[in-house]
Design a protein around this motif. Structure first.
Motif, PDB file in Angstrom:
ATOM      1  N   VAL A 248      -3.880   4.396   6.888  1.00  0.00           N
ATOM      2  CA  VAL A 248      -3.163   4.213   5.620  1.00  0.00           C
ATOM      3  C   VAL A 248      -1.714   3.810   5.901  1.00  0.00           C
ATOM      4  N   ASN A 249      -1.065   4.492   6.856  1.00  0.00           N
ATOM      5  CA  ASN A 249       0.315   4.138   7.224  1.00  0.00           C
ATOM      6  C   ASN A 249       0.400   2.694   7.694  1.00  0.00           C
TER       7      ASN A 249
ATOM      8  N   ASP B 187       0.003   0.311   4.711  1.00  0.00           N
ATOM      9  CA  ASP B 187       1.208   0.289   3.870  1.00  0.00           C
ATOM     10  C   ASP B 187       2.336  -0.503   4.529  1.00  0.00           C
TER      11      ASP B 187
ATOM     12  N   LYS C   8      -2.736  -4.409   0.438  1.00  0.00           N
ATOM     13  CA  LYS C   8      -2.612  -3.891  -0.925  1.00  0.00           C
ATOM     14  C   LYS C   8      -3.748  -2.958  -1.321  1.00  0.00           C
TER      15      LYS C   8
ATOM     16  N   ARG D 189      -8.072   2.528  -2.515  1.00  0.00           N
ATOM     17  CA  ARG D 189      -6.683   2.989  -2.564  1.00  0.00           C
ATOM     18  C   ARG D 189      -5.805   1.763  -2.698  1.00  0.00           C
TER      19      ARG D 189
ATOM     20  N   ASN E 227      -2.005  -0.029  -2.985  1.00  0.00           N
ATOM     21  CA  ASN E 227      -0.612   0.094  -2.572  1.00  0.00           C
ATOM     22  C   ASN E 227       0.180  -1.002  -3.280  1.00  0.00           C
TER      23      ASN E 227
END
Length: 181
Positions: A122-123, A126, A131, A178, A180
């Motif tokens: 996830v890091n 991001d 996205k 998810r 972003n």
């Protein structure tokens, strides 16, 4: 793409999460085969869609060269105990997203290895302009669903009676995403 290795020490277990490298290929092939035989939470039964050492070498090479792919391994005492992948594609209309998958040897469940592979993925997403991260999870895998929700994933859909497990029953697959930005 590659990321910097990160050390974790949880419940007296020290492990490293790092990018997969070519010399991991043989170990990855063996670990994937073992994991497939330890859980029904994944798509495959043991031996199905087998990837040999040369197959993993190619995947690692492709993922290292691609800005929209990330292949992470969790390593304990130079032995791979789990891994995850984020796989994007080159199609312009879907170039903003990657698909995430993770697996960990049963012996190493409970040490936050899956959580840390997810967190680092996830890091990475991001920080690299991804996205959307998508994933599929078996409806019976409550622990994983709760973890994904904790990291900002939401249910986007359900594939009804998508898998048949060893108990002879059909199970739904939950589609999660998810966003972003």
């Amino acid at each position: 793409m590659r990321v910097k290795p990160i050390e974790f020490y949880i419940q007296n277990l020290r492990y490293t999460v790092r990018s997969a490298i070519e010399k991991d290929a043989k170990n990855l092939s063996e670990v994937r085969l073992q994991i497939d035989g330890e859980t029904e939470n994944l798509d495959r039964e043991k031996g199905e869609a087998y990837i040999d050492e040369s197959g993993f070498k190619q995947i690692i090479k492709d993922d290292t060269e691609s800005i929209s792919n990330l292949f992470l391994v969790a390593e304990v005492n130079e032995k791979i105990v789990g891994f995850s992948r984020c796989e994007g594609n080159k199609l312009k209309r879907t170039s903003h997203k990657v698909e995430f998958g993770v697996c960990v040897l049963k012996e190493y469940w409970g040490y936050s290895i899956g959580k840390n592979l997810l967190k680092e993925s996830v890091n990475w997403a991001d920080l690299n302009g991804i996205k959307k991260i998508t994933l599929n999870v078996l409806e019976a895998n409550d622990k994983a669903i709760m973890l994904y929700k904790k990291y900002g994933f939401e249910v986007e859909g359900v594939l009804k009676q998508d898998k048949i497990l060893s108990d002879g029953n059909y199970y739904n697959t939950i589609l999660m995403g998810r966003f972003n930005g």
